[in-house]
Design a protein around this motif. Structure first.
Motif, PDB file in Angstrom:
ATOM      1  N   LEU A 231       0.882  -1.212  -0.014  1.00 49.24           N
ATOM      2  CA  LEU A 231      -0.004   0.106   0.198  1.00 49.24           C
ATOM      3  C   LEU A 231       0.887   1.243   0.174  1.00 49.24           C
ATOM      4  O   LEU A 231       1.966   1.270   0.632  1.00 49.24           O
ATOM      5  N   TYR A 232       0.376   2.313  -0.736  1.00 43.47           N
ATOM      6  CA  TYR A 232       1.054   3.546  -0.954  1.00 43.47           C
ATOM      7  C   TYR A 232      -0.315   4.517  -0.250  1.00 43.47           C
ATOM      8  O   TYR A 232      -1.170   4.624  -1.047  1.00 43.47           O
ATOM      9  N   ALA A 233       0.014   5.105   0.824  1.00 38.72           N
ATOM     10  CA  ALA A 233      -1.050   5.934   1.589  1.00 38.72           C
ATOM     11  C   ALA A 233      -0.394   6.996   2.335  1.00 38.72           C
ATOM     12  O   ALA A 233      -0.280   6.892   3.516  1.00 38.72           O
ATOM     13  N   PRO A 234      -0.043   8.265   1.772  1.00 38.56           N
ATOM     14  CA  PRO A 234       1.029   8.916   2.465  1.00 38.56           C
ATOM     15  C   PRO A 234       0.164   9.867   3.708  1.00 38.56           C
ATOM     16  O   PRO A 234       0.570  10.258   4.715  1.00 38.56           O
ATOM     17  N   GLY A 235      -1.371   9.481   3.576  1.00 35.08           N
ATOM     18  CA  GLY A 235      -2.223  10.388   4.622  1.00 35.08           C
ATOM     19  C   GLY A 235      -1.941   9.535   5.945  1.00 35.08           C
ATOM     20  O   GLY A 235      -2.379  10.284   6.965  1.00 35.08           O
ATOM     21  N   ILE A 236      -1.564   8.315   5.809  1.00 33.07           N
ATOM     22  CA  ILE A 236      -1.195   7.433   6.938  1.00 33.07           C
ATOM     23  C   ILE A 236       0.025   6.996   7.046  1.00 33.07           C
ATOM     24  O   ILE A 236       0.486   5.932   7.812  1.00 33.07           O
ATOM     25  N   GLN A 237       0.968   7.627   6.393  1.00 33.24           N
ATOM     26  CA  GLN A 237       2.488   7.368   6.346  1.00 33.24           C
ATOM     27  C   GLN A 237       2.694   5.944   6.218  1.00 33.24           C
ATOM     28  O   GLN A 237       3.338   5.335   6.799  1.00 33.24           O
ATOM     29  N   ARG A 238       2.034   5.566   4.876  1.00 35.73           N
ATOM     30  CA  ARG A 238       2.315   4.126   4.459  1.00 35.73           C
ATOM     31  C   ARG A 238       2.829   4.286   3.036  1.00 35.73           C
ATOM     32  O   ARG A 238       2.423   4.772   2.145  1.00 35.73           O
ATOM     33  N   ASP A 239       4.357   3.672   2.995  1.00 40.38           N
ATOM     34  CA  ASP A 239       4.884   3.744   1.657  1.00 40.38           C
ATOM     35  C   ASP A 239       5.518   2.257   1.689  1.00 40.38           C
ATOM     36  O   ASP A 239       6.733   2.325   1.839  1.00 40.38           O
ATOM     37  N   GLU A 240       4.858   1.229   1.197  1.00 40.74           N
ATOM     38  CA  GLU A 240       5.649   0.027   1.323  1.00 40.74           C
ATOM     39  C   GLU A 240       6.520  -0.251   0.363  1.00 40.74           C
ATOM     40  O   GLU A 240       5.860  -0.381  -0.899  1.00 40.74           O
ATOM     41  N   PRO A 241       7.806  -0.966   0.747  1.00 43.02           N
ATOM     42  CA  PRO A 241       8.476  -1.072  -0.547  1.00 43.02           C
ATOM     43  C   PRO A 241       8.414  -2.747  -0.691  1.00 43.02           C
ATOM     44  O   PRO A 241       7.661  -3.397  -0.032  1.00 43.02           O
ATOM     45  N   GLY A 242       8.829  -3.355  -1.949  1.00 41.40           N
ATOM     46  CA  GLY A 242       8.618  -4.577  -2.333  1.00 41.40           C
ATOM     47  C   GLY A 242       9.072  -4.761  -3.596  1.00 41.40           C
ATOM     48  O   GLY A 242       9.901  -4.257  -4.356  1.00 41.40           O
ATOM     49  N   PRO A 243       8.997  -6.125  -4.155  1.00 43.58           N
ATOM     50  CA  PRO A 243       9.300  -6.375  -5.527  1.00 43.58           C
ATOM     51  C   PRO A 243       8.425  -5.556  -6.695  1.00 43.58           C
ATOM     52  O   PRO A 243       7.407  -4.908  -6.230  1.00 43.58           O
ATOM     53  N   ASP A 244       9.125  -5.422  -7.581  1.00 42.32           N
ATOM     54  CA  ASP A 244       8.370  -4.606  -8.866  1.00 42.32           C
ATOM     55  C   ASP A 244       7.107  -5.227  -9.054  1.00 42.32           C
ATOM     56  O   ASP A 244       6.843  -6.412  -8.973  1.00 42.32           O
ATOM     57  N   LEU A 245       6.201  -4.210  -9.374  1.00 40.19           N
ATOM     58  CA  LEU A 245       4.625  -4.652  -9.529  1.00 40.19           C
ATOM     59  C   LEU A 245       4.565  -4.540 -11.056  1.00 40.19           C
ATOM     60  O   LEU A 245       5.117  -3.610 -11.821  1.00 40.19           O
ATOM     61  N   GLY A 246       3.168  -4.780 -11.516  1.00 42.75           N
ATOM     62  CA  GLY A 246       2.686  -4.702 -12.918  1.00 42.75           C
ATOM     63  C   GLY A 246       1.977  -3.458 -12.825  1.00 42.75           C
ATOM     64  O   GLY A 246       2.057  -2.494 -12.309  1.00 42.75           O
ATOM     65  N   PRO A 247       0.406  -3.699 -12.945  1.00 48.40           N
ATOM     66  CA  PRO A 247      -0.472  -2.728 -12.946  1.00 48.40           C
ATOM     67  C   PRO A 247      -0.739  -2.201 -11.500  1.00 48.40           C
ATOM     68  O   PRO A 247      -0.664  -2.948 -10.709  1.00 48.40           O
ATOM     69  N   ILE A 248      -0.792  -0.996 -11.456  1.00 54.92           N
ATOM     70  CA  ILE A 248      -1.199  -0.257 -10.094  1.00 54.92           C
ATOM     71  C   ILE A 248      -2.292   0.694 -10.171  1.00 54.92           C
ATOM     72  O   ILE A 248      -2.671   1.428 -11.391  1.00 54.92           O
ATOM     73  N   VAL A 249      -3.055   0.463  -9.344  1.00 59.55           N
ATOM     74  CA  VAL A 249      -4.454   1.328  -9.242  1.00 59.55           C
ATOM     75  C   VAL A 249      -4.217   2.412  -8.433  1.00 59.55           C
ATOM     76  O   VAL A 249      -3.446   2.251  -7.242  1.00 59.55           O
ATOM     77  N   ALA A 250      -4.869   3.616  -8.613  1.00 66.21           N
ATOM     78  CA  ALA A 250      -3.956   4.858  -7.762  1.00 66.21           C
ATOM     79  C   ALA A 250      -5.253   5.574  -7.844  1.00 66.21           C
ATOM     80  O   ALA A 250      -6.138   5.690  -8.656  1.00 66.21           O
ATOM     81  N   VAL A 251      -5.143   6.615  -7.028  1.00 66.26           N
ATOM     82  CA  VAL A 251      -6.092   7.837  -6.817  1.00 66.26           C
ATOM     83  C   VAL A 251      -5.226   9.013  -6.699  1.00 66.26           C
ATOM     84  O   VAL A 251      -4.357   9.052  -6.144  1.00 66.26           O
ATOM     85  N   VAL A 252      -5.357   9.889  -7.379  1.00 68.14           N
ATOM     86  CA  VAL A 252      -4.522  11.003  -7.832  1.00 68.14           C
ATOM     87  C   VAL A 252      -5.305  12.443  -7.271  1.00 68.14           C
ATOM     88  O   VAL A 252      -4.834  13.392  -7.097  1.00 68.14           O
ATOM     89  N   SER A 253      -6.568  12.429  -7.135  1.00 66.67           N
ATOM     90  CA  SER A 253      -7.298  13.610  -6.468  1.00 66.67           C
ATOM     91  C   SER A 253      -8.674  12.849  -5.866  1.00 66.67           C
ATOM     92  O   SER A 253      -9.078  12.135  -6.458  1.00 66.67           O
ATOM     93  N   ALA A 254      -8.857  13.461  -4.740  1.00 67.87           N
ATOM     94  CA  ALA A 254     -10.053  12.902  -4.110  1.00 67.87           C
ATOM     95  C   ALA A 254     -10.594  13.703  -2.773  1.00 67.87           C
ATOM     96  O   ALA A 254      -9.878  14.324  -2.348  1.00 67.87           O
ATOM     97  N   GLN A 255     -11.714  13.643  -2.488  1.00 68.00           N
ATOM     98  CA  GLN A 255     -12.264  13.868  -1.032  1.00 68.00           C
ATOM     99  C   GLN A 255     -12.702  12.662  -0.465  1.00 68.00           C
ATOM    100  O   GLN A 255     -13.375  11.529  -1.197  1.00 68.00           O
ATOM    101  N   ALA A 256     -12.075  12.450   0.812  1.00 65.45           N
ATOM    102  CA  ALA A 256     -12.290  11.126   1.489  1.00 65.45           C
ATOM    103  C   ALA A 256     -13.882  10.694   1.282  1.00 65.45           C
ATOM    104  O   ALA A 256     -14.570  11.756   1.557  1.00 65.45           O
ATOM    105  N   ALA A 257     -14.189   9.388   1.556  1.00 73.17           N
ATOM    106  CA  ALA A 257     -15.413   8.909   1.974  1.00 73.17           C
ATOM    107  C   ALA A 257     -15.202   8.193   3.137  1.00 73.17           C
ATOM    108  O   ALA A 257     -14.294   7.338   3.323  1.00 73.17           O
ATOM    109  N   THR A 258     -16.172   8.131   4.226  1.00 73.58           N
ATOM    110  CA  THR A 258     -15.842   7.296   5.464  1.00 73.58           C
ATOM    111  C   THR A 258     -16.165   5.855   4.989  1.00 73.58           C
ATOM    112  O   THR A 258     -17.237   5.662   4.518  1.00 73.58           O
ATOM    113  N   PRO A 259     -15.182   5.037   5.437  1.00 68.05           N
ATOM    114  CA  PRO A 259     -15.503   3.745   5.345  1.00 68.05           C
ATOM    115  C   PRO A 259     -16.690   3.070   6.081  1.00 68.05           C
ATOM    116  O   PRO A 259     -17.139   3.638   7.204  1.00 68.05           O
TER     117      PRO A 259
END
Length: 259
Positions: A231-259
């Motif tokens: 997971l990459y989520a700078p809002g909660i200080q998560r930027d996890e390293p690991g093996p190289d990935l293929g497709p990446i799903v991402a959000v580049v702008s948003a207003q948060a929705a409560t889970p």
């Protein structure tokens, strides 16, 4: 006396503002910890109407992005900060998508409808897609009917379906011994909230699927990957390293929705 009264009123007003600030509800975060069935997860939820959800695979230099930081650097250079990212589907050794992959309207890999080895080929599998103001998680054969003459702007095929029309995948077993870190995506019943989830400890398919159905209330959910999940989520200080990935799903702008 008048001066004292004015001072008193000013202090009260300041105190009132301070108390309001202290007691106001904090704005919802896109990503939050969720504990379910004794296991820890992180769930990142986005309003379909307000989130720019995209798929990324190939850097402008022609090589795969492979890492979140490489994608984040490119987004920053483009003036569009990366708010969230997660591995977005299974891939071959050269990082090409295993099944259907559509990025910005361009199809790079075709839909695969046959059963096969591994999790991807555990039918029913499905497609997560985004097109204009809509998003969907659609079983593979139904996807072919839904888009017979073209593709949505973004689509990634993976498998198995975790939840299909409110039912868990028929091959899942509550006592399933295969426990791995996993990530997936689910869509709310009204189709307006996308929930991305990652397990923060190894879990089996049955527990992971029930997180989406029973905790997040998603009638349809799709498995994206396992073991390499991160997971990459700078809002909660998560930027996890690991093996190289293929497709990446991402959000580049948003207003948060409560889970």
């Amino acid at each position: 006396m008048i001066a004292v009264r004015h001072l008193f009123l000013a202090v009260c007003a300041a105190a009132s503002l301070w108390l309001s600030a202290c007691t106001a509800e904090p704005p919802p975060r896109a990503c939050s910890p969720v504990h379910f069935d004794g296991a820890p997860f992180t769930v990142c939820s986005f309003d379909v109407d307000r989130a720019d959800i995209r798929l990324f695979l190939t850097h402008p230099d022609g090589a795969p992005y492979a890492q979140f930081d490489r994608l984040a650097a490119q987004m920053e250079a483009d003036g569009t900060p990366l708010l969230f990212a997660m591995n977005g589907g299974m891939y071959h050794d050269d990082r090409r998508a295993v099944g259907l992959y559509v990025e910005d309207g361009e199809q790079a890999a075709a839909l695969v409808t046959s059963a096969g080895p591994g999790n991807f080929g555990m039918l029913p599998n499905g497609v997560f897609w985004r097109d204009g103001g809509d998003a969907g998680i659609t079983e593979t054969n139904a996807y072919g009917v839904l888009f017979p003459d073209g593709s949505p702007r973004y689509a990634t095929q993976s498998g198995p379906m975790l939840v299909l029309d409110g039912a868990l995948h028929p091959d899942f077993n509550a006592d399933g011994p295969s426990r791995k870190r996993r990530n997936g995506v689910g869509l709310s019943a009204d189709g307006r909230t996308v929930h991305f989830a990652i397990s923060d400890a190894p879990v089996n398919f049955h527990t992971f699927a029930r997180l989406f159905r029973d905790r997040l209330g998603t009638p349809n959910a799709l498995y994206l990957d396992g073991v390499v999940s991160r997971l990459y989520a700078p809002g909660i200080q998560r930027d996890e390293p690991g093996p190289d990935l293929g497709p990446i799903v991402a959000v580049v702008s948003a207003q948060a929705a409560t889970p």
